[in-house]
Design a protein around this motif. Structure first.
Motif, PDB file in Angstrom:
ATOM      1  N   SER A  95       0.826  -1.212   0.000  1.00 18.88           N
ATOM      2  CA  SER A  95       0.000   0.000   0.000  1.00 18.88           C
ATOM      3  C   SER A  95       0.857   1.257   0.000  1.00 18.88           C
ATOM      4  O   SER A  95       0.551   2.230  -0.700  1.00 18.88           O
ATOM      5  CB  SER A  95      -0.936   0.017   1.215  1.00 18.88           C
ATOM      6  OG  SER A  95      -1.878  -1.012   1.117  1.00 18.88           O
ATOM      7  N   LEU A  96       1.939   1.257   0.760  1.00 19.99           N
ATOM      8  CA  LEU A  96       2.851   2.395   0.766  1.00 19.99           C
ATOM      9  C   LEU A  96       3.469   2.595  -0.620  1.00 19.99           C
ATOM     10  O   LEU A  96       3.606   3.739  -1.084  1.00 19.99           O
ATOM     11  CB  LEU A  96       3.963   2.197   1.796  1.00 19.99           C
ATOM     12  CG  LEU A  96       3.635   2.552   3.228  1.00 19.99           C
ATOM     13  CD1 LEU A  96       4.768   2.121   4.161  1.00 19.99           C
ATOM     14  CD2 LEU A  96       3.369   4.028   3.377  1.00 19.99           C
ATOM     15  N   ASP A  98       2.123   1.731  -3.493  1.00 19.77           N
ATOM     16  CA  ASP A  98       1.069   2.266  -4.361  1.00 19.77           C
ATOM     17  C   ASP A  98       0.892   3.760  -4.136  1.00 19.77           C
ATOM     18  O   ASP A  98       0.798   4.544  -5.078  1.00 19.77           O
ATOM     19  CB  ASP A  98      -0.265   1.547  -4.118  1.00 19.77           C
ATOM     20  CG  ASP A  98      -0.246   0.093  -4.543  1.00 19.77           C
ATOM     21  OD1 ASP A  98       0.670  -0.308  -5.302  1.00 19.77           O
ATOM     22  OD2 ASP A  98      -1.147  -0.656  -4.098  1.00 19.77           O
ATOM     23  N   TRP A  99       0.850   4.149  -2.871  1.00 19.30           N
ATOM     24  CA  TRP A  99       0.699   5.566  -2.526  1.00 19.30           C
ATOM     25  C   TRP A  99       1.883   6.371  -3.045  1.00 19.30           C
ATOM     26  O   TRP A  99       1.709   7.452  -3.611  1.00 19.30           O
ATOM     27  CB  TRP A  99       0.570   5.705  -1.003  1.00 19.30           C
ATOM     28  CG  TRP A  99       0.372   7.113  -0.557  1.00 19.30           C
ATOM     29  CD1 TRP A  99      -0.823   7.773  -0.447  1.00 19.30           C
ATOM     30  CD2 TRP A  99       1.386   8.049  -0.174  1.00 19.30           C
ATOM     31  NE1 TRP A  99      -0.599   9.058  -0.012  1.00 19.30           N
ATOM     32  CE2 TRP A  99       0.745   9.254   0.165  1.00 19.30           C
ATOM     33  CE3 TRP A  99       2.769   7.984  -0.085  1.00 19.30           C
ATOM     34  CZ2 TRP A  99       1.444  10.374   0.582  1.00 19.30           C
ATOM     35  CZ3 TRP A  99       3.466   9.100   0.341  1.00 19.30           C
ATOM     36  CH2 TRP A  99       2.809  10.281   0.667  1.00 19.30           C
ATOM     37  N   GLY A 100       3.082   5.854  -2.864  1.00 17.50           N
ATOM     38  CA  GLY A 100       4.281   6.545  -3.329  1.00 17.50           C
ATOM     39  C   GLY A 100       4.293   6.725  -4.830  1.00 17.50           C
ATOM     40  O   GLY A 100       4.624   7.811  -5.333  1.00 17.50           O
ATOM     41  N   ARG A 101       3.954   5.666  -5.564  1.00 12.14           N
ATOM     42  CA  ARG A 101       3.925   5.765  -7.028  1.00 12.14           C
ATOM     43  C   ARG A 101       2.902   6.802  -7.485  1.00 12.14           C
ATOM     44  O   ARG A 101       3.191   7.627  -8.356  1.00 12.14           O
ATOM     45  CB  ARG A 101       3.625   4.409  -7.656  1.00 12.14           C
ATOM     46  CG  ARG A 101       4.842   3.514  -7.790  1.00 12.14           C
ATOM     47  CD  ARG A 101       4.522   2.240  -8.535  1.00 12.14           C
ATOM     48  NE  ARG A 101       3.667   1.333  -7.771  1.00 12.14           N
ATOM     49  CZ  ARG A 101       4.081   0.564  -6.776  1.00 12.14           C
ATOM     50  NH1 ARG A 101       5.346   0.580  -6.411  1.00 12.14           N
ATOM     51  NH2 ARG A 101       3.251  -0.227  -6.141  1.00 12.14           N
ATOM     52  N   ALA A 102       1.697   6.763  -6.906  1.00 12.22           N
ATOM     53  CA  ALA A 102       0.643   7.694  -7.309  1.00 12.22           C
ATOM     54  C   ALA A 102       1.034   9.133  -6.995  1.00 12.22           C
ATOM     55  O   ALA A 102       0.862  10.030  -7.831  1.00 12.22           O
ATOM     56  CB  ALA A 102      -0.665   7.331  -6.613  1.00 12.22           C
ATOM     57  N   ASN A 103       1.561   9.364  -5.831  1.00 14.87           N
ATOM     58  CA  ASN A 103       1.904  10.732  -5.446  1.00 14.87           C
ATOM     59  C   ASN A 103       3.158  11.229  -6.134  1.00 14.87           C
ATOM     60  O   ASN A 103       3.276  12.405  -6.433  1.00 14.87           O
ATOM     61  CB  ASN A 103       2.011  10.845  -3.920  1.00 14.87           C
ATOM     62  CG  ASN A 103       0.634  10.843  -3.300  1.00 14.87           C
ATOM     63  OD1 ASN A 103      -0.061  11.839  -3.355  1.00 14.87           O
ATOM     64  ND2 ASN A 103       0.220   9.704  -2.774  1.00 14.87           N
TER      65      ASN A 103
END
Length: 112
Positions: A95-96, A98-103
């Protein structure tokens, strides 16, 4: 309220107390794929000093997240791996990521 009582009342405070800091999640991320020797970890995380990697691994071991296995061979070597508790962090790490890639993508597009 003392920190021990506060951490018992709030699971997020407890989790951050065990995984907070600059290097712990990075070490856990590297160990998700499987056991690694100290030198492999050091090469995988080039910005960490030998001393800081040692301290981080010790803290993770004390908290039951990382297992340290010494092989009695000549020369002796040590492997680090995630315990069952550490392996439970795999979904968190995913999840981290995924969040990092998106942001990261958002930030990159905002700058461009």
């Amino acid at each position: 309220m003392d920190p021990a009582t506060r951490s018992q009342l709030c699971p997020v405070v407890y989790a951050v107390s065990k995984l907070g800091g600059k290097w712990k999640l990075i070490v856990v991320h590297n160990l998700i794929e499987g056991p690694m020797r100290f030198g492999e970890l050091r090469r995988a995380i080039p910005d960490i000093t030998q001393r800081m990697l040692t301290l981080t691994l010790r803290e993770l071991e004390e908290d039951g997240i990382v297992n340290r296995q010494v092989f009695e061979v000549v020369p002796p070597h040590v492997e680090y791996s995630l315990t069952a508790i550490g392996q439970d962090l795999e979904n968190v790490m995913s999840s981290l990521g995924d969040w990092g890639r998106a942001n990261f993508a958002q930030q990159r597009n905002a700058v461009a």
